[in-house]
Design a protein around this motif. Structure first.
Motif, PDB file in Angstrom:
ATOM      1  N   ILE A  25       0.840  -1.165   0.041  1.00 13.31           N
ATOM      2  CA  ILE A  25       0.103   0.092   0.040  1.00 13.31           C
ATOM      3  C   ILE A  25       0.952   1.342  -0.096  1.00 13.31           C
ATOM      4  N   GLY A  26       0.818   2.150  -1.069  1.00  9.34           N
ATOM      5  CA  GLY A  26       1.459   3.238  -0.960  1.00  9.34           C
ATOM      6  C   GLY A  26       1.474   4.305   0.119  1.00  9.34           C
ATOM      7  N   ARG A  27       2.367   4.664   0.708  1.00 10.11           N
ATOM      8  CA  ARG A  27       2.395   5.929   1.662  1.00 10.11           C
ATOM      9  C   ARG A  27       2.405   7.193   1.397  1.00 10.11           C
ATOM     10  N   ALA A  28       1.403   7.750   1.745  1.00 10.75           N
ATOM     11  CA  ALA A  28       1.573   9.464   1.426  1.00 10.75           C
ATOM     12  C   ALA A  28       1.410  10.222   2.812  1.00 10.75           C
ATOM     13  N   CYS A  84      -4.388   8.645  15.915  1.00 11.98           N
ATOM     14  CA  CYS A  84      -3.207   9.217  16.677  1.00 11.98           C
ATOM     15  C   CYS A  84      -2.756   8.415  17.792  1.00 11.98           C
ATOM     16  N   GLY A  85      -3.687   7.873  18.606  1.00 16.45           N
ATOM     17  CA  GLY A  85      -3.465   7.201  19.544  1.00 16.45           C
ATOM     18  C   GLY A  85      -3.202   5.718  19.585  1.00 16.45           C
ATOM     19  N   THR A  86      -3.025   5.163  18.708  1.00 10.12           N
ATOM     20  CA  THR A  86      -2.346   3.888  18.200  1.00 10.12           C
ATOM     21  C   THR A  86      -1.196   3.674  17.839  1.00 10.12           C
ATOM     22  N   ARG A  87      -0.310   2.797  17.971  1.00 19.09           N
ATOM     23  CA  ARG A  87       0.767   2.694  17.535  1.00 19.09           C
ATOM     24  C   ARG A  87       0.828   1.453  16.486  1.00 19.09           C
ATOM     25  N   TYR A  88      -0.047   0.623  16.203  1.00 21.71           N
ATOM     26  CA  TYR A  88      -0.134  -0.392  15.448  1.00 21.71           C
ATOM     27  C   TYR A  88      -0.280  -0.062  13.960  1.00 21.71           C
ATOM     28  N   GLU A  89       0.715  -0.519  13.380  1.00 21.88           N
ATOM     29  CA  GLU A  89       0.678  -0.480  11.594  1.00 21.88           C
ATOM     30  C   GLU A  89      -0.614  -1.282  11.260  1.00 21.88           C
ATOM     31  N   ARG A  93      -3.189  -0.070   8.234  1.00 20.43           N
ATOM     32  CA  ARG A  93      -3.662  -0.550   6.999  1.00 20.43           C
ATOM     33  C   ARG A  93      -4.920  -0.882   6.660  1.00 20.43           C
ATOM     34  N   THR A  94      -5.608  -1.718   7.914  1.00 23.23           N
ATOM     35  CA  THR A  94      -6.903  -2.069   7.901  1.00 23.23           C
ATOM     36  C   THR A  94      -7.786  -0.869   7.327  1.00 23.23           C
ATOM     37  N   VAL A  95      -7.718   0.291   7.971  1.00 24.11           N
ATOM     38  CA  VAL A  95      -8.622   1.277   7.785  1.00 24.11           C
ATOM     39  C   VAL A  95      -8.194   1.974   6.357  1.00 24.11           C
ATOM     40  N   TYR A 402      -0.526 -11.060  11.429  1.00 22.82           N
ATOM     41  CA  TYR A 402      -0.961 -10.182  10.650  1.00 22.82           C
ATOM     42  C   TYR A 402      -2.254 -10.825  10.065  1.00 22.82           C
ATOM     43  N   GLU A 403      -2.221 -11.923   9.457  1.00 21.52           N
ATOM     44  CA  GLU A 403      -3.206 -12.631   8.846  1.00 21.52           C
ATOM     45  C   GLU A 403      -4.553 -12.671   9.793  1.00 21.52           C
ATOM     46  N   ILE A 404      -4.394 -13.039  10.984  1.00 19.95           N
ATOM     47  CA  ILE A 404      -5.628 -13.023  11.854  1.00 19.95           C
ATOM     48  C   ILE A 404      -5.961 -11.860  12.363  1.00 19.95           C
ATOM     49  N   LYS A 405      -5.140 -10.835  12.781  1.00 22.59           N
ATOM     50  CA  LYS A 405      -5.415  -9.775  13.312  1.00 22.59           C
ATOM     51  C   LYS A 405      -6.029  -8.538  12.399  1.00 22.59           C
ATOM     52  N   SER A 406      -5.362  -8.474  11.171  1.00 28.30           N
ATOM     53  CA  SER A 406      -5.991  -7.823  10.083  1.00 28.30           C
ATOM     54  C   SER A 406      -7.445  -8.075   9.761  1.00 28.30           C
ATOM     55  N   ALA A 407      -7.802  -9.456   9.674  1.00 23.37           N
ATOM     56  CA  ALA A 407      -9.043 -10.052   9.049  1.00 23.37           C
ATOM     57  C   ALA A 407      -9.998  -9.748  10.184  1.00 23.37           C
ATOM     58  N   MET A 408      -9.586  -9.964  11.351  1.00 23.81           N
ATOM     59  CA  MET A 408     -10.335  -9.577  12.599  1.00 23.81           C
ATOM     60  C   MET A 408     -10.671  -8.217  12.774  1.00 23.81           C
ATOM     61  N   LEU A 409      -9.825  -7.194  12.211  1.00 23.92           N
ATOM     62  CA  LEU A 409     -10.261  -5.775  12.465  1.00 23.92           C
ATOM     63  C   LEU A 409     -10.990  -5.324  11.283  1.00 23.92           C
ATOM     64  N   GLU A 410     -10.858  -5.949  10.145  1.00 26.33           N
ATOM     65  CA  GLU A 410     -11.602  -5.706   8.988  1.00 26.33           C
ATOM     66  C   GLU A 410     -13.103  -6.118   9.139  1.00 26.33           C
ATOM     67  N   ASP A 411     -13.508  -7.371   9.742  1.00 30.12           N
ATOM     68  CA  ASP A 411     -14.915  -7.554  10.078  1.00 30.12           C
ATOM     69  C   ASP A 411     -15.353  -6.820  11.040  1.00 30.12           C
ATOM     70  N   THR A 412     -14.682  -6.295  12.048  1.00 31.60           N
ATOM     71  CA  THR A 412     -15.174  -5.392  13.231  1.00 31.60           C
ATOM     72  C   THR A 412     -15.440  -4.124  12.402  1.00 31.60           C
ATOM     73  N   LEU A 413     -14.662  -3.514  11.640  1.00 34.23           N
ATOM     74  CA  LEU A 413     -15.105  -2.241  11.146  1.00 34.23           C
ATOM     75  C   LEU A 413     -16.428  -2.354  10.118  1.00 34.23           C
ATOM     76  N   ARG A 414     -16.440  -3.617   9.457  1.00 35.75           N
ATOM     77  CA  ARG A 414     -17.856  -3.862   8.622  1.00 35.75           C
ATOM     78  C   ARG A 414     -18.899  -3.929   9.588  1.00 35.75           C
ATOM     79  N   LEU A 415     -18.826  -4.454  10.606  1.00 33.48           N
ATOM     80  CA  LEU A 415     -19.884  -4.504  11.443  1.00 33.48           C
ATOM     81  C   LEU A 415     -20.270  -3.229  12.298  1.00 33.48           C
ATOM     82  N   LEU A 416     -19.427  -2.505  12.107  1.00 32.53           N
ATOM     83  CA  LEU A 416     -19.776  -1.165  12.901  1.00 32.53           C
ATOM     84  C   LEU A 416     -20.753  -0.467  11.744  1.00 32.53           C
ATOM     85  N   ASP A 417     -20.684  -0.689  10.636  1.00 36.40           N
ATOM     86  CA  ASP A 417     -21.747  -0.014   9.639  1.00 36.40           C
ATOM     87  C   ASP A 417     -21.370   1.425   9.618  1.00 36.40           C
ATOM     88  N   ILE A 418     -20.128   2.018   9.397  1.00 38.71           N
ATOM     89  CA  ILE A 418     -19.827   3.421   9.455  1.00 38.71           C
ATOM     90  C   ILE A 418     -20.228   3.938   7.994  1.00 38.71           C
TER      91      ILE A 418
END
Length: 907
Positions: A25-28, A84-89, A93-95, A402-418
Motif C-alpha cells: 500500500i502506497g504511503r502518503a 493518533c492514539g494507536t501505534r499498530y501498523e 493498513r486495515t482502515v 498479521y493474517e488473523i488480526k487484520s482479518a479480525m479488524l476488517e470484519d469489526t469495522l464492517r460490523l460497525l456500519d460506518i
C-alpha cells in the motif's frame, strides 16, 4: 510525550518485523506531514491517495479535482479516522483498505477514533452520534485482575453453580488471612498446592511468580493470588493457552460476537508438574508471548501449524484428530465468555448511560470494544478463564499475527456500519429534536386536560404509546440482526443467543447481576431485560394489541361522555354515523351514507340465500366474516389475547374487564396440548366446539354483501365483471381504498363484515360473551391483519399471494384447524366483496350527481360549457366488461382453483 505522526516512526515503535514485507500500500503520510506546503506537494499527495482509494471513492475524488483543480477536496465528504492514539501498523493498513481517510492530527470530529489506552468518560460524552471509539466506559470491572476477582466472588455467592470457571483467587492485602487459612487446610489434607502471584494491574507477564509455600507471599503488596492449574492440556508436550478475540458492538442492548480464529501461545520448554526445583523456570509455566519471545528456544515459524505461536484453526484440527468433541468445547468457551461479560454489563450500561444521557433506543453505539480472553484448557477439557485484556496486542511480529488480526479488524469495522451519511443524519436528528422541544405543549395545559378526560381513556392512550415504543424496539432489533447476519464475516454472535433455552438462562444471570451490583435498579431492569433479550413479544402480537387500543378509542368516540356499554345488543351490518353536512361533490368519500344504504337493504342470513353458491368471487384470503341481520350495530374491537393487558370498557361485552391471570389461564385451557389422561367431559367439549365451528362455516358461506338498489343476482354479476376485468379496475380501486378513504372509513368498511360475524357467533354458540371464544379471538386477529398498515392488509389479499395473512398463524405457533382456516378465508373474501361494492356504489352516486348537475345547468339556459366534476374515477356506466366475459361463469369454480385442498363439505 508527543506522538510522532510519521508512519516510519510508528512502525519502529511497534518493531513490526513482518510489516516491512507487506508494503504494497502506497504511503502518503510523509508528504502530508511535510513542512513544505506548496501546491506541487499537495497535488502529489492527492494523486497518491487516489491510487490507494477504492475504485468507487477514487472516482468521486477524481471528478471533484478535475472539475476544480485549485479547490481542495473537502474532508467532511469522506469517512475520516483518527489513529493518533494507536501505534499498530495493522490498524492503519486495515482502515486504508476499507477506504477511510486517515486524518493527520488528533481530530475529535472523526468518524472513527482508535486508542490503545483508556478513553475518559468525558471524551465519550462529547462524541457525536455518528462517531465510534474503541472502548466502553466501565469495562475495567472485568479487565483489571483485582476487579474481576472481586466481582466474580460476589456472583459466586449468588450463583455458585455457574461462576466456577475461574481458578480460586485472593486479592491482597484484603484476603491475606483467607489465603493462609486455605493453604493450612490443604496442607492438613496433604494436598500440594501451587500459587501463582500476579500484579493487580499488570500485563505481558511482568511481575508474575510462583510459590509452593503461601507463607512466603508478601502481604503488603497489591497482588492477586490464584491457585495454579497443575494439570493442563498439553500440545506436543508444551503448556499453552488460547488468545480468543471477542467483539462488543453495543451495550444497550448488549451484543457479543466471537471471532472464529485466534492464537495458540505455547511455552518454550517442555512442561513438568511444578516442584521446588523447577518453580522458577517461567519459560515452562508461563505462556505469555512477551515472556517466551525472550527465550532462545522460541520457534518463530511462518506457518500456522508449527512454532511457538499457532492458530486456533490448527488447534481445532488437532483436537478432531484426537477424537475430541470440538463443538462441545467451544460451546463451553462461549458460555464462559458470555457469563463473564454479563458480570460487566451492569457497570458498563450504567457508565454508558451516564455518558450518553437521553440517547434513544436503537441508536448506533458510539463505543465498541475488542477484548482478548486468555483461556486455558485442562486435561478434562474444561476451560478456565485466566484474564481479560482490554487492549489486546495488535502487533504483527509474524505472518500469522498479521493474517488473523487484520482479518479480525476488517470484519469489526464492517460490523460497525460506518457510513458517510451518518454525520448528515445526526445533524438532521438534532434539528428535529430541537423543534420537538420548541413546539412541545405546555405541561399545565396537559394537566388540566387530564382532569376532563375519562380516566380509562387516558390509561388506554398511555398503553398505546408504550406499545408503539415496544414495536419500535422490536423492529430495530430485527433490523440490526439482519444487518449482522449479512456482515458478520468470521464473527458469530453468541449473545443474544438464537437458542431460546440458553437465552432464558442468560436473562436470569443478567437479572441476578443487576440485583447484585445495582440493587436499587434490579427490579426496574427486569422488564427492560425481558423486552430487549427475552424475545417475549413478536411484531404481529404487538400490532394486535395496538389495534385493541385503537378499537377502544373508536368506541369512546361513538359514546362520548360515558364509557361504552356492556352486554350484547341487536346488530346490523353498519354502525349508525353522526349526521354530517351533505356535500354533493364528495359523496364517494362518505362511507356513512353508503353504509346506511347498504344496511337498509341488508337481509337476514336465513332468508333466501341457501340455494346460492357457497363461495363466490376472487381470492378468499384469510380473515373472519359476519352474518347480516337487522337491528342496531355495535362497534367492537378485537378480542382479548392471553398475553395482552386488558382494555376496559369495551362495547357489547367485547372489551370486558379481565385480569391478566384469568386471561392467561383461559388461554392455557384452549391452546396448550392436552395430556393423554384428559377426561371424557373435555373430549366432548372439544367435539362440540368442532361442530359449532362447522356450523359457523356454513353460515359464513351463505352470507352475501348486498348492493343497495340491486338484486343479489345483479350484485353477483357486478362482482364477477370486476374480477374478469381486474387489470382495468385495479388502479382505481387502489386509489379509492388506499388514498381516498381515511383510517376511520376503512375500518367502517371492515366493520360491515365484523359485526355480522359477531352476530353469527352469538346465534350459533348461544353465548353473550363471545370474546372468550377461541374462534372469536382468531377472527379478531384476522380483522386487525386486514386493517394492518392503514388497509394494506386487505389490499394485499387482491394480489396473487392469496395467503398473505396466514403468516400470523405461522409466527405465533398457534394450531388452527382446517374448519377455522376455511372460516378465515371466507371472511376475507367477504371483506373483499364489501370493499368492491362500496367502491361501485360510490361511483354510481358520483355519476348520478354529475348527470343531475348537467341537467340543471341546461334547464337554466346556460350556454356556457359546464366542466364535469373531476373525481379521478370512471363512472360505473363507462366500466365495460371484456369481450370474452360471460355471465354464466361461476365463481365457485375459480374459488376451487385458488384453494384446491379446501374441503367444502360440512359433514
Amino acid at each position: 510525550m508527543k506522538h510522532s505522526n510519521s508512519l516510519t516512526s510508528l512502525s519502529s515503535m511497534d518493531k513490526d518485523v513482518y510489516s516491512s514485507s507487506l508494503t504494497h500500500i502506497g504511503r502518503a503520510a510523509p508528504l502530508e506531514h511535510s513542512a513544505t506546503h506548496n501546491h506541487s506537494h499537495s497535488k502529489m499527495t492527492e494523486e497518491l491517495q487516489l491510487q490507494r482509494r477504492p475504485s468507487y471513492q477514487s472516482k468521486q475524488i477524481s471528478e471533484a479535482i478535475s472539475s476544480n483543480p485549485h479547490k481542495r477536496r473537502k474532508r467532511h465528504n469522506l469517512i475520516t479516522a483518527n489513529l493518533c492514539g494507536t501505534r499498530y501498523e495493522v490498524v492503519r493498513r486495515t482502515v486504508e483498505k476499507l477506504g477511510f481517510t486517515i486524518v493527520p492530527d488528533d481530530d475529535p470530529a472523526s468518524y472513527l477514533i482508535w486508542n490503545d489506552s483508556f478513553v475518559s468518560p468525558d471524551r465519550i460524552s462529547e462524541l457525536k452520534q455518528y462517531q465510534h471509539v474503541n472502548h466502553f466506559p466501565g469495562m475495567v470491572e472485568v479487565t483489571r485482575k483485582d476487579a474481576l476477582a472481586r466481582n466474580f466472588s460476589k456472583m459466586q455467592k449468588a450463583i455458585p453453580d455457574v461462576y466456577n470457571f475461574i481458578p480460586k483467587t485472593w486479592v491482597l492485602p484484603a484476603d491475606y488471612l483467607l489465603l493462609q487459612n486455605y493453604a493450612k487446610d490443604m496442607k492438613q489434607k496433604k494436598k500440594n498446592v501451587t500459587f501463582i502471584v500476579k500484579p493487580s494491574n499488570g500485563a505481558q507477564g511482568h511481575g508474575i511468580s510462583l510459590f509452593r509455600n503461601a507463607e512466603k507471599i508478601q502481604s503488603s503488596e497489591h497482588y492477586i493470588v490464584q491457585e495454579y492449574i497443575d494439570k493442563p492440556l498439553l500440545l506436543d508436550g508444551y503448556k499453552f493457552d488460547l488468545r480468543i478475540y471477542v467483539l462488543i458492538t453495543h451495550c444497550d442492548p448488549l451484543r457479543i460476537f466471537l471471532y472464529n480464529d485466534g492464537l495458540v501461545r505455547l511455552a518454550t520448554e517442555k512442561y513438568m508438574p511444578p516442584q521446588e526445583s523447577n518453580i522458577h523456570r517461567l519459560f515452562m509455566h508461563l505462556t505469555n508471548y512477551a515472556v517466551n519471545k525472550r527465550n532462545e528456544l522460541y520457534d518463530k515459524n511462518m506457518a500456522f501449524d508449527t512454532g511457538s505461536k499457532r492458530s486456533i484453526r490448527y488447534f481445532n484440527e488437532y483436537l478432531q484428530r484426537s477424537d475430541i468433541d470440538v463443538g462441545l468445547l467451544w460451546r463451553r468457551i462461549a458460555d464462559m465468555i458470555v457469563q463473564t461479560l454479563l458480570v460487566a454489563q451492569p457497570h458498563v450500561l450504567h457508565a454508558y448511560r451516564m455518558c450518553r444521557p437521553g440517547v434513544p433506543f436503537g441508536s448506533s453505539s458510539v463505543c465498541f470494544e475488542i477484548l482478548g480472553f486468555d483461556v486455558m484448557i485442562d486435561r478434562k477439557l474444561r476451560p478456565w478463564l485466566l484474564e481479560v485484556n482490554r487492549s489486546p496486542s495488535l502487533g504483527t511480529d509474524e505472518k500469522l499475527d498479521y493474517e488473523i488480526k487484520s482479518a479480525m479488524l476488517e470484519d469489526t469495522l464492517r460490523l460497525l456500519d460506518i457510513r458517510v451519511g451518518d454525520k448528515r443524519k445526526n445533524i438532521q436528528a438534532q434539528k428535529a429534536e430541537a423543534q420537538k422541544r420548541l413546539f412541545r405543549l405546555n405541561r399545565k395545559a396537559g394537566i388540566l386536560d387530564f382532569t376532563v378526560l375519562n380516566k380509562r381513556s387516558a390509561q388506554n392512550e398511555k398503553r398505546k404509546e408504550e406499545l408503539k415504543d415496544l414495536l419500535y424496539k422490536v423492529r430495530k432489533i430485527a433490523s440490526k440482526e439482519e444487518f449482522e447476519r449479512r456482515n458478520c464475516g468470521r464473527f458469530r454472535r453468541i449473545f443474544p443467543s438464537d437458542n431460546h433455552e440458553k437465552q432464558d438462562h442468560y436473562c436470569k444471570i443478567m437479572n441476578e447481576a443487576f440485583s447484585v451490583f445495582l440493587a436499587g435498579r434490579g427490579a426496574s431492569m427486569q422488564k427492560e431485560i425481558q423486552v430487549n433479550y427475552g424475545n417475549k413479544y413478536k411484531e404481529d402480537e404487538i400490532l394486535d394489541m395496538i389495534a385493541e387500543c385503537e378499537t377502544y378509542e373508536r368506541d369512546c368516540g361513538i359514546y362520548p361522555g360515558r364509557k361504552p356499554l356492556f352486554g350484547p345488543k341487536p346488530l346490523q351490518s353498519m354502525p349508525e354515523s353522526l349526521p354530517a353536512p351533505s356535500r354533493q361533490d364528495t359523496m364517494d368519500e362518505d362511507i356513512d351514507d353508503i353504509a346506511s344504504s347498504i344496511n337498509s337493504r341488508h337481509r337476514s342470513l336465513s332468508s333466501g340465500s341457501g340455494s346460492r353458491s357457497n363461495s363466490r368471487r376472487r381470492k378468499p384470503i384469510g380473515g373472519s366474516s359476519s352474518v347480516p341481520t337487522s337491528g342496531e350495530v355495535k362497534v367492537v374491537g378485537k378480542g382479548q389475547r392471553p398475553f395482552s393487558q386488558p382494555i376496559h370498557g369495551g362495547v357489547g361485552g367485547q372489551d370486558r374487564s379481565r385480569s391478566l391471570t384469568r386471561a392467561a389461564a383461559a388461554s392455557k385451557v384452549i391452546l396448550l396440548p392436552r395430556s393423554n389422561a384428559v377426561n371424557t367431559q373435555n373430549m366432548m367439549q372439544k367435539e362440540k366446539e368442532n361442530e359449532f365451528t362447522k356450523k359457523t362455516l356454513i353460515s359464513l358461506r351463505e352470507m352475501r354483501i348486498k348492493f343497495p338498489g340491486k338484486t343479489d343476482e345483479e350484485a353477483e354479476l357486478l362482482l364477477d365483471e370486476i374480477n374478469e376485468n381486474w387489470k382495468f379496475h385495479k388502479p382505481r380501486i387502489a386509489s379509492y381504498w388506499l388514498v381516498k378513504l381515511d383510517t376511520v372509513k376503512r375500518r367502517k368498511v371492515i366493520d360491515i363484515v365484523r359485526h355480522n360475524v359477531r352476530n353469527i357467533l352469538q346465534h350459533i354458540w348461544h353465548t353473550a360473551d363471545i370474546d372468550s371464544l377461541r374462534l372469536c379471538r382468531i377472527f379478531g386477529r384476522l380483522f386487525n391483519r386486514l386493517l394492518w398498515s392503514h388497509g394494506q392488509g386487505l389490499w394485499l389479499c387482491f394480489s396473487s399471494k392469496s395467503n398473505v395473512w396466514e403468516t400470523m398463524f405461522c409466527k405465533s405457533g398457534e394450531n388452527v384447524s382446517d374448519s377455522e382456516l376455511e372460516c378465515c378465508r371466507r371472511i376475507t373474501q367477504l371483506c373483499q366483496d364489501c370493499l368492491l361494492i362500496v367502491y361501485m356504489f360510490a361511483e354510481e352516486a358520483r355519476s348520478s350527481a354529475n348527470i343531475a348537475a348537467d341537467e340543471q345547468s341546461q334547464q337554466q339556459g346556460d350556454n356556457k360549457y359546464v366542466m364535469p366534476v373531476q373525481t379521478g374515477y370512471v363512472s360505473s356506466h363507462d366500466l365495460k366488461p371484456p369481450i370474452n366475459w360471460t355471465p354464466s361463469t361461476k365463481y365457485s369454480q375459480r374459488f376451487l382453483k385458488l384453494y384446491p385442498t379446501c374441503n367444502h363439505s360440512t359433514s
